[in-house]
Design a protein around this motif. Structure first.
Motif, PDB file in Angstrom:
ATOM      1  N   UNK A 285      -4.329  -0.412  11.510  1.00 64.96           N
ATOM      2  CA  UNK A 285      -5.091  -0.301  10.175  1.00 64.96           C
ATOM      3  C   UNK A 285      -5.997   0.630   9.661  1.00 64.96           C
ATOM      4  N   UNK A 286      -7.193   0.536  10.841  1.00 63.12           N
ATOM      5  CA  UNK A 286      -8.167   1.354  10.752  1.00 63.12           C
ATOM      6  C   UNK A 286      -7.727   2.848  10.431  1.00 63.12           C
ATOM      7  N   UNK A 287      -6.755   3.389  11.196  1.00 67.88           N
ATOM      8  CA  UNK A 287      -6.130   4.775  11.559  1.00 67.88           C
ATOM      9  C   UNK A 287      -5.342   5.047  10.052  1.00 67.88           C
TER      10      UNK A 287
ATOM     11  N   UNK B 189      -3.543  -2.837   5.546  1.00 68.34           N
ATOM     12  CA  UNK B 189      -3.207  -3.923   6.532  1.00 68.34           C
ATOM     13  C   UNK B 189      -1.970  -4.682   6.274  1.00 68.34           C
ATOM     14  N   UNK B 190      -1.798  -4.846   4.656  1.00 72.27           N
ATOM     15  CA  UNK B 190      -0.631  -5.860   4.180  1.00 72.27           C
ATOM     16  C   UNK B 190       0.700  -4.938   4.347  1.00 72.27           C
ATOM     17  N   UNK B 191       0.286  -3.753   4.264  1.00 70.99           N
ATOM     18  CA  UNK B 191       1.651  -2.622   4.607  1.00 70.99           C
ATOM     19  C   UNK B 191       2.215  -2.633   5.991  1.00 70.99           C
ATOM     20  N   UNK B 192       1.189  -2.951   6.853  1.00 72.05           N
ATOM     21  CA  UNK B 192       1.436  -2.935   8.501  1.00 72.05           C
ATOM     22  C   UNK B 192       2.213  -4.402   8.522  1.00 72.05           C
ATOM     23  N   UNK B 193       1.821  -5.540   7.928  1.00 72.52           N
ATOM     24  CA  UNK B 193       2.223  -6.664   8.003  1.00 72.52           C
ATOM     25  C   UNK B 193       3.772  -6.899   7.629  1.00 72.52           C
ATOM     26  N   UNK B 194       3.841  -5.978   6.611  1.00 68.07           N
ATOM     27  CA  UNK B 194       5.264  -6.020   5.771  1.00 68.07           C
ATOM     28  C   UNK B 194       6.093  -5.335   6.859  1.00 68.07           C
ATOM     29  N   UNK B 195       5.768  -4.121   7.339  1.00 67.98           N
ATOM     30  CA  UNK B 195       6.566  -3.665   8.337  1.00 67.98           C
ATOM     31  C   UNK B 195       6.935  -4.377   9.519  1.00 67.98           C
ATOM     32  N   UNK B 196       5.944  -5.144  10.070  1.00 65.55           N
ATOM     33  CA  UNK B 196       6.100  -6.297  11.103  1.00 65.55           C
ATOM     34  C   UNK B 196       7.049  -7.426  10.647  1.00 65.55           C
TER      35      UNK B 196
ATOM     36  N   UNK C 109      -7.436  -3.480   2.958  1.00 69.33           N
ATOM     37  CA  UNK C 109      -6.694  -4.528   2.834  1.00 69.33           C
ATOM     38  C   UNK C 109      -4.968  -4.509   2.623  1.00 69.33           C
ATOM     39  N   UNK C 110      -5.091  -3.176   1.715  1.00 64.77           N
ATOM     40  CA  UNK C 110      -3.438  -3.049   1.319  1.00 64.77           C
ATOM     41  C   UNK C 110      -2.971  -2.174   2.271  1.00 64.77           C
TER      42      UNK C 110
END
Length: 811
Positions: free
Chosen positions: A610-612, A636-643, A633-634
């Motif tokens: 997320x930081x990167x 992090x949400x993006x990564x969770x959605x990919x997950x 936050x946005x």
RNA sequence: GCCCGAGUGGCGGAACUGGUAUACGCGCACGACUUAAAAUCGUGUCUCUUAACGGGAUGUGGGUUCGAUUCCCACCUCGGGCACCA
């Protein structure tokens, strides 16, 4: 799929990569190589800065992509650990700089490892390691051998109360940072490196490298090549001359006095002739207290003092001219003297202020009567180039035409020569500090200065308790008599070691070469390794290093090239720059302001991925941007959605969804291209658009999802690795080939054309690709919302940008 | 002062080579799910007149152009560098 646990996933894959040595660089002649470089960090006590993460991530993305494209990649890391902050910290906390450095590099290493960068950790280097600085000293000896290192008296900043030399940074508003006493200039013998001998090549060879244009411009301005002439002004009543450099010899006929810098050697030489010496010496003292920037500042009340009793002869007009000194004339540029005339603002100001004679000899092209009158009556200063008058045989020539003619005329009389001058000055190479590389020479009572021989390297720093500055302005090393007193390598007689150390710039001037062969004890690097890896293909760093570090290391490299020790003329093929990350308040992050963002906290809370991705997404890579705690936050949400999307992967290999196919392939194309242009922010928005669309679909084909995960993997290496392995792959995603997009899938067959009427947007039509004017015209006649604008109007012309826009121009 | 950049919604920003200004994200508002909250999902979100048709807006002022965030000129503001911080 289970919940996304960044802590577990990131740790797991980091140790996996470490164990497998996935990012180890090998000299493999069968593969094309890529050498990606970031500026190695200074391991400060503040710990890793979020800015380090930004530049490291950018180059990490590029290096990961290159590996996927089949390159053998070198992405190394190390520590630029000598320097003032560590020394000051050590003094303050009563620690040894060695221990401070050890402590700080340990912290930095741990922090960097948590970032998931694909460094080859087996090539880690440290400039303070004697095995490393042996070669820094060795290069210095080579420079010395080739007359590029010499000693010269130079002014240093001196605090008369603390009795210590100060770095420029420690001088605030002309006062000592610690005690507030006004800082003075003190002359001291300093080691110098003759970078000016390379000025011409450092300037010209910029043509052959791929640096950002603004970097080239700034280096060129810093080097400051200017073509001009040295003129000889005879001192009346002597056979001596004063040399004056000028780029505007076309104004020589208006020269009515000359100005020397207060440091000019002629002052002392002709002291006996100067009748107002008291006044003059007072002025000299005063000017010592000002910095160059203060001395030259525009809009300041420029001052000067005449040298009564001295006068010179204008080589063109043979007129007698008074001699002045003024602090805005700098000793180290040109010859430290100028001729003054009505065509320079500062000279003009000085002449009017002190009632000196003025004369005009250049007028603007196409000038009005009133304008010319203003200039000839000295109401206005005309500085630009123009047409000569009052200039004897050179009248009516342009400035440009006149210059070579005047030079050759005066050359004939032995009063002028053409010279190329540079603003660049030689590099002051000594520091009076402990925490730097000792300069490897001794001073022998009989033999003078004697360099150490190669076998005596490294000359190690003595391990002592006291390394605080001395009150004589000498290096702290001078107090360590056991170390200082030594034998002359030549005559074995009594000798003293040089006690100055090198600046921090020394170790960083060649570190990229050491990375190619970091453990070599026989040479600074094996020629075979140098041949394979150099030049650095892509070097990213801060704009703040453009004029110093970048130029210094180009200079060292060119010297090593001349010695036939490196195979390329230039060290870096490509140079780009990153923008700073500012604190949320828009200020620079600093401990004292208390606005520092610690990357450890962010990694713990959101994860390194997320930081990167956040740092790449926050804005254009080369611009300074303030940290926004809400924005991550946005991402992090993006990564969770990919997950979560992994639940949508279809069991079938092919899923009919033309729209998604197009989008996926467009995304592969955009990310592939944007990484090369360092437009990371727009690659991420494209991937976000792609995720939005995949979420809308009932299912996503495995093929499409894999394409997507592959292009995301350089940005978010951990989560993509986890997803990849969960999809059943045995090998790391980071050893996969970079995906190729299918051109056929990107092409759309309907064009959306914007219709403008007289430049105003009035509607949009969908029409087959590559339609012609006539087809468009036919369509808009029936289009509601558009045709009403055309009622009763006559179409004069249609400006048609194919598949994009049509502008209907009416009467 | 000199050199190099930058200025677009409430915020970070996007806009290919001069061609739909405000993509994507944050925030906010409303709705769905829930006993409730969080999380998640959906809808909306420059501004003025407003229901619509329209008009205006990319730091300020001019210019070029069918068309300017983009090119040119002048100005304002902010950031980086100015040689011993790294």
């Amino acid at each position: 799929m289970d919940e996304y646990n960044h802590l577990k996933i990131e740790k797991k894959w980091q140790s996996f990569w470490d164990k497998k040595k996935l990012y180890k660089a090998k000299e493999n002649p069968k593969k094309k190589k890529f050498y990606g470089l970031i500026e190695f960090p200074y391991p400060s006590g503040d710990g890793l800065h979020v800015g380090h993460i930004k530049s490291n991530t950018a180059m990490d993305i590029i290096c990961r992509k290159r590996r996927a494209e089949g390159f053998e990649v070198l992405y190394p890391i190390g520590w630029d650990a000598f320097g003032l902050p560590t020394e000051n910290y050590a003094i303050k906390h009563k620690m040894h700089p060695i221990d401070v450095t050890k402590k700080n590099t340990d912290i930095f290493r741990k922090q960097l490892k948590a970032g998931g960068f694909s460094f080859d950790w087996d090539r880690e280097i440290n400039t303070t390691d004697p095995k490393y600085y042996k070669w820094t000293q060795w290069i210095f000896l080579k420079l010395l051998e080739n007359n590029l290192a010499y000693k010269k008296k130079m002014p240093i900043n001196w605090c008369p109360k603390d009795k210590t030399g100060l770095a420029n940074e420690e001088v605030v508003d002309g006062k000592c940072e610690r005690c507030g006493t006004p800082v003075e200039k003190k002359e001291k013998e300093q080691w110098m490196l003759a970078i000016t001998k390379y000025a011409d090549r450092l300037d010209k060879d910029l043509d052959d490298v791929d640096f950002l244009e603004k970097i080239k411009i700034q280096q060129r301005n810093w080097i400051g090549r200017s073509e001009g002439a040295n003129l000889k002004f005879k001192i009346e009543g002597t056979e001596e001359f004063i040399n004056i450099f000028t780029t505007r010899i076309d104004t020589i006929y208006s020269g009515t006095f000359i100005i020397l810098s207060p440091e000019h050697p002629a002052l002392l030489k002709f002291k006996s002739k100067i009748t107002n010496w008291n006044e003059v010496s007072e002025y000299i003292e005063k000017s010592k207290k000002e910095t160059d920037i203060e001395r030259m500042a525009e809009g300041k009340d420029w001052t000067g003092v005449p040298l009564k009793g001295l006068s010179v002869i204008n080589p063109a007009t043979s007129e007698k001219m008074p001699v002045w000194i003024a602090d805005f004339v700098l000793a180290h540029y040109g010859t430290g003297a100028v001729f003054a005339d009505a065509h320079d603002t500062r000279d003009f100001y000085l002449a009017k202020k002190y009632g000196l004679k003025l004369k005009v000899s250049i007028k603007p092209k196409n000038v009005s009567e009133e304008e010319l009158e203003k200039i000839t009556k000295f109401e206005k200063c005309f500085e630009e180039e123009g047409i000569l008058f009052n200039s004897d045989q050179f009248d009516d020539l342009t400035s440009e035409e006149a210059r070579p003619k005047i030079i050759s005329w005066l050359k004939g009389k032995g009063l002028a020569e053409s010279v190329t001058n540079f603003k660049l000055r030689d590099w002051i190479f000594s520091r009076q500090h402990y925490w730097g590389e000792p300069i490897p020479v001794v001073h022998c009572e009989k033999c003078g200065m004697v360099p150490l021989s190669e076998k005596d390297l490294p000359l190690k720093l003595p391990n002592v308790k006291n390394y605080e500055p001395t009150d004589t302005g000498e290096s702290p090393l001078s107090a360590i008599t056991k170390w200082v007193n030594t034998k002359c390598p030549k005559c074995k007689g009594k000798a003293r070691r040089e006690t100055d150390t090198m600046p921090n710039w020394a170790g960083s001037s060649w570190y990229y070469l050491r990375y190619t062969d970091p453990k070599n004890s026989k040479k600074f690097a094996d020629p075979k390794n140098l041949k394979y890896w150099t030049p650095v293909d892509w070097y990213n760093g801060g704009m703040e290093h453009t004029t110093l570090h970048l130029l210094y290391s180009r200079f060292w490299h060119k010297f090593l090239y001349d010695m036939k020790l490196v195979p390329t003329k230039e060290p870096y093929q490509k140079r780009t720059s990153h923008g700073m990350i500012l604190a949320p308040d828009g200020e620079k992050m600093s401990k004292s302001r208390g606005n520092v963002i610690n990357p450890d906290d962010i990694i713990k809370q959101f994860g390194a991925d997320s930081l990167r991705v956040y740092e790449m997404f926050m804005g254009p890579f080369d611009q300074a941007i303030a940290w926004n705690p809400d924005s991550i936050v946005g991402v992090r949400r993006f990564i969770e959605r990919v997950w979560r999307l992994t639940d949508k992967i279809s069991a079938k290999k092919q899923v009919e969804n033309k729209k998604l196919d197009t989008l996926i392939h467009q995304t592969v194309k955009k990310v592939t291209e944007d990484i090369e242009a360092m437009k990371f922010n727009t690659s991420i928005s494209q991937m976000m658009i792609c995720v939005n669309e995949m979420e809308k679909a009932a299912e996503v084909s495995k093929e499409n999802f894999e394409l997507f995960v592959k292009v995301l993997s350089p940005f978010a290496p951990h989560v993509t690795e986890e997803i990849w392995s969960k999809m059943g792959h045995k090998k790391s995603i980071h050893t996969e080939e970079w995906p190729k997009f299918d051109k056929a899938k990107i092409v759309e067959d309907i064009a959306k054309i914007i219709i403008q009427i007289n430049g105003k947007m009035r509607g949009m039509i969908e029409i087959p690709m590559n339609s012609q004017n006539t087809e468009i015209e036919a369509r808009i006649k029936d289009e509601k919302g558009i045709n009403k604008w055309l009622e009763g109007k006559k179409i004069i012309k249609i400006i048609h940008v194919p598949n994009r826009l049509a502008n209907i121009v009416t009467d």
